[in-house]
Design a protein around this motif. Structure first.
Motif, PDB file in Angstrom:
ATOM      1  N   TYR A   1      -7.935  10.934  -3.699  1.00  0.00           N
ATOM      2  CA  TYR A   1      -7.499   9.953  -4.700  1.00  0.00           C
ATOM      3  C   TYR A   1      -8.048  10.316  -6.076  1.00  0.00           C
ATOM      4  O   TYR A   1      -9.222  10.684  -6.209  1.00  0.00           O
ATOM      5  CB  TYR A   1      -7.984   8.551  -4.324  1.00  0.00           C
TER       6      TYR A   1
ATOM      7  N   ILE B   1      -2.318   3.614  -2.259  1.00  0.00           N
ATOM      8  CA  ILE B   1      -2.821   4.789  -1.550  1.00  0.00           C
ATOM      9  C   ILE B   1      -2.446   4.741  -0.074  1.00  0.00           C
ATOM     10  O   ILE B   1      -2.233   5.773   0.564  1.00  0.00           O
ATOM     11  CB  ILE B   1      -4.354   4.911  -1.725  1.00  0.00           C
TER      12      ILE B   1
ATOM     13  N   THR C   1     -11.201   1.604  -2.200  1.00  0.00           N
ATOM     14  CA  THR C   1     -10.376   2.807  -2.307  1.00  0.00           C
ATOM     15  C   THR C   1     -11.097   4.024  -1.748  1.00  0.00           C
ATOM     16  O   THR C   1     -10.470   4.914  -1.158  1.00  0.00           O
ATOM     17  CB  THR C   1      -9.977   3.060  -3.768  1.00  0.00           C
TER      18      THR C   1
ATOM     19  N   ALA D   1      -9.413   6.369   1.148  1.00  0.00           N
ATOM     20  CA  ALA D   1      -9.156   7.794   0.935  1.00  0.00           C
ATOM     21  C   ALA D   1      -9.819   8.640   2.016  1.00  0.00           C
ATOM     22  O   ALA D   1      -9.183   9.515   2.627  1.00  0.00           O
ATOM     23  CB  ALA D   1      -9.649   8.207  -0.447  1.00  0.00           C
TER      24      ALA D   1
ATOM     25  N   GLN E   1      -4.086   1.118  -7.240  1.00  0.00           N
ATOM     26  CA  GLN E   1      -4.879   1.905  -6.302  1.00  0.00           C
ATOM     27  C   GLN E   1      -4.566   1.612  -4.838  1.00  0.00           C
ATOM     28  O   GLN E   1      -4.695   2.495  -3.979  1.00  0.00           O
ATOM     29  CB  GLN E   1      -6.377   1.710  -6.572  1.00  0.00           C
TER      30      GLN E   1
END
Length: 251
Positions: free
Chosen positions: A214, A183, A203, A207, A180
């Protein structure tokens, strides 16, 4: 029938693990019998997979997630002891391929995920762990919700979607499994969306603040195809029987 050495050498030449800085041991992890007739593959060397292998009388278990991870306790006790005891008691080889299998250009988890989802691969973004772990490309432009539905249909898994903008999705990057944090690289490369298997609390903020949508599409769901393809590849090249066991995992 083939031999353990012949099979290992063939996989080593195919996957070139020396190109990667991995967190685990790639290749043979637990030695079993020399002669191999049956290979069972699965995503993770769980007890459930080992029990399936014993019942099928497999000579080799081939996995993406094996044992001996960096920073884990060294002592072979508890769950690890029971798993390894099962392998030793039945003289079964355990072979694991981690990052080299994610990255492989034809049998890897990343390229096979693209094929399953209908994405056009345009290249890879290199990283310190090795080349081919972060793929990027394009897909037929669609809404964020439509891509969610496509994951449901083609992976049989409902993803967690974190929207970072209100644009349609066309440019996409992906890295299967627990990647993750890539990203950041995907956002800096100008992607509309990034796909991996898992999600962390941070995350969501990455995002939203970096303007990229995501999709956490499932660690298990995004990494089923590579190990199955590797087992089939071996069965086509050698006189061995292969069976893939899909041990259910909702994560």
């Amino acid at each position: 029938m083939s031999t353990r050495r012949v099979l290992l050498d063939d996989m080593q030449a195919l996957l070139t693990p020396e190109r990667f800085k991995d967190f685990t041991v790639n290749g043979l992890q637990v030695e079993g019998r020399d002669q191999v007739t049956r290979i069972m593959s699965g995503v993770t060397a769980s007890q459930a997979l080992l029990d399936e292998a014993v019942a099928w009388q497999a000579d080799m278990v081939l996995v993406h997630h094996g044992y001996f991870w960096k920073n884990e306790p060294v002592a072979i006790t508890g769950m690890k002891q029971r798993r390894i005891a099962t392998l030793l008691a039945h003289d079964i080889n355990l072979v694991a391929w981690h990052l080299p299998l994610d990255a492989h250009a034809t049998l890897g988890n990343n390229v096979l995920l693209a094929g399953r989802m209908g994405w056009e691969v345009q290249g890879v973004l290199d990283g310190e762990m090795g080349q081919g772990l972060l793929y990027h490309g394009e897909m037929a432009e669609c809404s964020q919700q439509a891509l969610t539905e496509r994951f449901q249909q083609r992976l049989d898994h409902t993803p967690l979607m974190i929207s970072g903008h209100d644009r349609p999705i066309k440019r996409i990057a992906w890295c299967t499994g627990g990647a993750q944090d890539k990203i950041i690289e995907a956002a800096e490369a100008g992607m509309d969306a990034f796909v991996s298997g898992e999600v962390s609390e941070r995350t969501t903020h990455l995002a939203r603040e970096m303007g990229i949508t995501y999709y956490a599409a499932g660690h298990h769901a995004t990494e089923r195809d590579g190990i199955r393809a590797l087992g089939e590849w071996l069965s086509q090249r050698h006189e061995v029987e292969h069976r893939f066991a899909d041990i259910d995992n909702p994560v």
